[in-house]
Design a protein around this motif. Sequence first.
Motif, mmCIF file in Angstrom:
data_model
loop_
_atom_site.group_PDB
_atom_site.id
_atom_site.type_symbol
_atom_site.label_atom_id
_atom_site.label_comp_id
_atom_site.label_asym_id
_atom_site.label_seq_id
_atom_site.Cartn_x
_atom_site.Cartn_y
_atom_site.Cartn_z
ATOM 1 N N ARG A 27 32.341 91.151 37.152
ATOM 2 C CA ARG A 27 33.039 90.663 35.966
ATOM 3 C C ARG A 27 33.080 89.149 35.994
ATOM 4 N NH1 ARG A 27 34.920 94.400 32.562
ATOM 5 N NH2 ARG A 27 35.112 96.470 33.413
ATOM 6 N N SER A 28 32.927 88.567 34.817
ATOM 7 C CA SER A 28 32.941 87.121 34.717
ATOM 8 C C SER A 28 34.321 86.592 35.069
ATOM 9 C CB SER A 28 32.569 86.718 33.285
ATOM 10 O OG SER A 28 32.839 85.357 33.105
ATOM 11 N N ALA A 29 34.351 85.634 35.996
ATOM 12 C CA ALA A 29 35.647 85.080 36.394
ATOM 13 C C ALA A 29 35.781 83.622 35.986
ATOM 14 C CB ALA A 29 35.814 85.200 37.901
ATOM 15 N N ASN A 30 34.666 82.956 35.797
ATOM 16 C CA ASN A 30 34.721 81.525 35.543
ATOM 17 C C ASN A 30 33.887 81.172 34.318
ATOM 18 O OD1 ASN A 30 34.763 78.787 35.532
ATOM 19 N ND2 ASN A 30 33.613 78.532 37.455
ATOM 20 N N PRO A 31 34.497 81.172 33.161
ATOM 21 C CA PRO A 31 33.734 80.891 31.953
ATOM 22 C C PRO A 31 33.254 79.453 31.874
ATOM 23 C CG PRO A 31 36.077 81.028 31.454
ATOM 24 C CD PRO A 31 35.914 81.432 32.883
ATOM 25 N N ASP A 32 33.764 78.602 32.728
ATOM 26 C CA ASP A 32 33.367 77.186 32.659
ATOM 27 C C ASP A 32 32.410 76.808 33.775
ATOM 28 O OD1 ASP A 32 35.106 76.796 30.488
ATOM 29 O OD2 ASP A 32 36.793 76.682 31.881
ATOM 30 N N ARG A 33 31.665 77.813 34.255
ATOM 31 C CA ARG A 33 30.769 77.514 35.369
ATOM 32 C C ARG A 33 29.821 76.381 34.988
ATOM 33 N NH1 ARG A 33 27.532 82.476 36.858
ATOM 34 N NH2 ARG A 33 26.441 80.966 38.140
ATOM 35 N N PRO A 34 29.540 75.520 35.923
ATOM 36 C CA PRO A 34 28.622 74.430 35.621
ATOM 37 C C PRO A 34 27.199 74.936 35.499
ATOM 38 C CG PRO A 34 29.191 74.408 37.934
ATOM 39 C CD PRO A 34 30.026 75.471 37.304
ATOM 40 N N GLY A 35 26.439 74.305 34.688
ATOM 41 C CA GLY A 35 25.043 74.691 34.528
ATOM 42 C C GLY A 35 24.168 73.467 34.533
ATOM 43 N N GLY A 36 22.913 73.703 34.273
ATOM 44 C CA GLY A 36 21.995 72.588 34.153
ATOM 45 C C GLY A 36 21.670 71.928 35.467
ATOM 46 N N ALA A 37 21.726 72.704 36.559
ATOM 47 C CA ALA A 37 21.399 72.110 37.850
ATOM 48 C C ALA A 37 19.927 71.741 37.938
ATOM 49 C CB ALA A 37 21.750 73.079 38.968
ATOM 50 N N VAL A 38 19.105 72.387 37.140
ATOM 51 C CA VAL A 38 17.674 72.096 37.149
ATOM 52 C C VAL A 38 17.350 71.204 35.965
ATOM 53 C CG1 VAL A 38 15.383 73.119 36.972
ATOM 54 C CG2 VAL A 38 17.193 74.297 38.224
ATOM 55 N N ALA A 39 16.646 70.128 36.227
ATOM 56 C CA ALA A 39 16.284 69.230 35.137
ATOM 57 C C ALA A 39 15.487 69.995 34.086
ATOM 58 C CB ALA A 39 15.464 68.069 35.677
ATOM 59 N N GLY A 40 15.841 69.815 32.845
ATOM 60 C CA GLY A 40 15.131 70.505 31.777
ATOM 61 C C GLY A 40 15.867 71.720 31.282
ATOM 62 N N ALA A 41 16.678 72.335 32.154
ATOM 63 C CA ALA A 41 17.436 73.513 31.724
ATOM 64 C C ALA A 41 18.660 73.052 30.940
ATOM 65 C CB ALA A 41 17.880 74.327 32.929
ATOM 66 N N GLU A 42 18.958 73.765 29.866
ATOM 67 C CA GLU A 42 20.149 73.421 29.100
ATOM 68 C C GLU A 42 21.384 73.769 29.917
ATOM 69 O OE1 GLU A 42 20.520 74.306 24.920
ATOM 70 O OE2 GLU A 42 18.474 75.075 24.960
ATOM 71 N N PRO A 43 22.505 73.058 29.685
ATOM 72 C CA PRO A 43 23.746 73.445 30.369
ATOM 73 C C PRO A 43 24.102 74.878 30.019
ATOM 74 C CG PRO A 43 23.967 71.328 29.267
ATOM 75 C CD PRO A 43 22.658 71.903 28.829
ATOM 76 N N PHE A 44 24.673 75.592 30.983
ATOM 77 C CA PHE A 44 24.995 76.995 30.761
ATOM 78 C C PHE A 44 26.349 77.137 30.086
ATOM 79 C CE2 PHE A 44 22.537 77.468 34.908
ATOM 80 C CZ PHE A 44 21.337 77.600 34.248
ATOM 81 N N SER A 45 26.428 78.176 29.284
ATOM 82 C CA SER A 45 27.696 78.557 28.693
ATOM 83 C C SER A 45 28.094 79.870 29.341
ATOM 84 C CB SER A 45 27.519 78.718 27.182
ATOM 85 O OG SER A 45 28.654 79.309 26.612
ATOM 86 N N GLY A 46 29.248 79.921 29.981
ATOM 87 C CA GLY A 46 29.645 81.109 30.726
ATOM 88 C C GLY A 46 29.907 82.304 29.837
ATOM 89 N N ALA A 47 29.806 83.498 30.441
ATOM 90 C CA ALA A 47 30.128 84.718 29.705
ATOM 91 C C ALA A 47 31.631 84.724 29.409
ATOM 92 C CB ALA A 47 29.744 85.932 30.529
ATOM 93 N N PRO A 48 32.040 85.393 28.333
ATOM 94 C CA PRO A 48 33.480 85.453 28.029
ATOM 95 C C PRO A 48 34.252 86.019 29.214
ATOM 96 C CG PRO A 48 32.174 86.367 26.218
ATOM 97 C CD PRO A 48 31.226 86.142 27.359
ATOM 98 N N PRO A 49 35.455 85.565 29.434
ATOM 99 C CA PRO A 49 36.241 86.043 30.580
ATOM 100 C C PRO A 49 36.434 87.556 30.547
ATOM 101 C CG PRO A 49 37.321 84.189 29.509
ATOM 102 C CD PRO A 49 36.181 84.576 28.634
ATOM 103 N N GLY A 50 36.244 88.182 31.703
ATOM 104 C CA GLY A 50 36.550 89.611 31.827
ATOM 105 C C GLY A 50 35.445 90.549 31.458
ATOM 106 N N VAL A 51 34.341 90.072 30.881
ATOM 107 C CA VAL A 51 33.254 90.993 30.518
ATOM 108 C C VAL A 51 32.355 91.221 31.737
ATOM 109 C CG1 VAL A 51 33.242 90.209 28.120
ATOM 110 C CG2 VAL A 51 31.622 89.226 29.757
#
Lengths: 69, 402
Positions: B3-27
């Motif tokens: 289950r998703s616990a952190n909807p604000d997870r950081p993304g975009g660790a790889v150059a070129g990848a868009e920043p990630f948007s976390g899954a809704p909490p609890g899904v």
Amino acid sequence: MSKPEKVPGSLEQAAQEAADAIARHLASDTAADDARREAERDARIKAAIEKLAAEGKTPPPKRAGPTED
Amino acid sequence: MARSANPDRPGGAVAGAEPFSGAPPGVLVTAPGTASTPLIGLHSDHFDPVSRGQALRAQIAREGIPRQPRLSAREREIETAFAEWIEGDPSRAVEAAARLAEANGSPDQPIFEVDSIKRLVPEYGSDGKPSSDDEYLFRLEHNHALHPAAVALARMAFIDRLDVLATLPAGDPAKRVFVTNGGCAAGKGSLTEIVKNALGDKARFGAVWDAAGEGDALENAWVLRAAGARDIDVVFGYAQADPRTRYEGVLARAEGTGRVVDVLTFVNSYAEGARAFRAFLDSAEYRAAVADGKAVAFGIDPGEFDMASLKDRSKPAFPDLRNLNPSGSLRPEDMAPPPDKLAALEAALGILEAYVAKAREEGKDPLPVARGALGNALKFAADQPEAVGAAMQDSYERIFGD
């Protein structure tokens, strides 16, 4: 493609007939044949979706306009 | 699955990848690239194969559709809308998927295929080819966002069909199903077309599970269990191909239809797919089913397409076609070893870069296709072996660097 011994009506016979038919298909069909079949399939799917939409059984449009870049 | 616990997870660790948007909490969220979950699909056992369709719909109403852990904000928006539509009325959504399967095949022999289900989404478009630039771009960019929910719908509709076939008397020729396997653009579509058009009554099937290459051949045991619980026989068909030459076909299809499989998902469909299918053929469960006359598998390798056959109809299109098992049921040793993942990836990236260069020479914009083919794959780069991630990153910089 070699012809294995088949037991009529068996599952193995069904599988081998499928394999043989694929071989015949790939050996004789042209790209135009494939394109025609795909277009026919696409038309059937499109008609089914249009009917579903008319019955309210497809998702509503999310938003108008182009996708974001 | 977690289950998703952190909807604000950081993304975009790889150059070129868009920043990630976390899954809704609890899904529920998928676990891409693990042993039983492909990069963009569902866990292979997400639904209990023995349960009836009604129970699966109740499961979706209760738990929701699992979401991808890493999507861009725009992808997340698309995923959420489609998932919520299914969750709002699973029976309505499954009925839609079942009717598409009948349109894809026929009422007597429906073909359950994940990609056609994506056409239910209005922005994707209902035709095989996009009817506007907006639909074209939507398809190129949102395959990941729609895929897991489309898989869930296809599986639920397929189980409903198996529930119907289970009521047929023993020995009814329709009480058997056909399952395709093979990498993306390996020729699985030909397998299903043959079943529909060429076999007629010779080898009638009550349903076809046209597995998406993206599923990495991980669903076979699930299908076998679902069929076995209902006393339904299964024929597994496998299309073997060399992935080093097949990405051209993916890009040609992308240009024509907007449907694109990203390079890493493509490579996995061959490397992981061959590995998974060999393991399945070697499993005690499958071997027992073969011994009982409840399952059988065959394989073909079409070889390379002969371009000369387009002009000269006397020439076979695939002169090197061969049956992998001329007799008996396909065995793991009949198949080629799984291809080397890095070599296949480098070949696919080379084909993509050649496509980009040619398009630029012709004054076309290749970047929408390249974003779907490579930009989308970068979200998985951080989890890959270093050489795999580096190959994608280097290619991205060569294509998008300017």
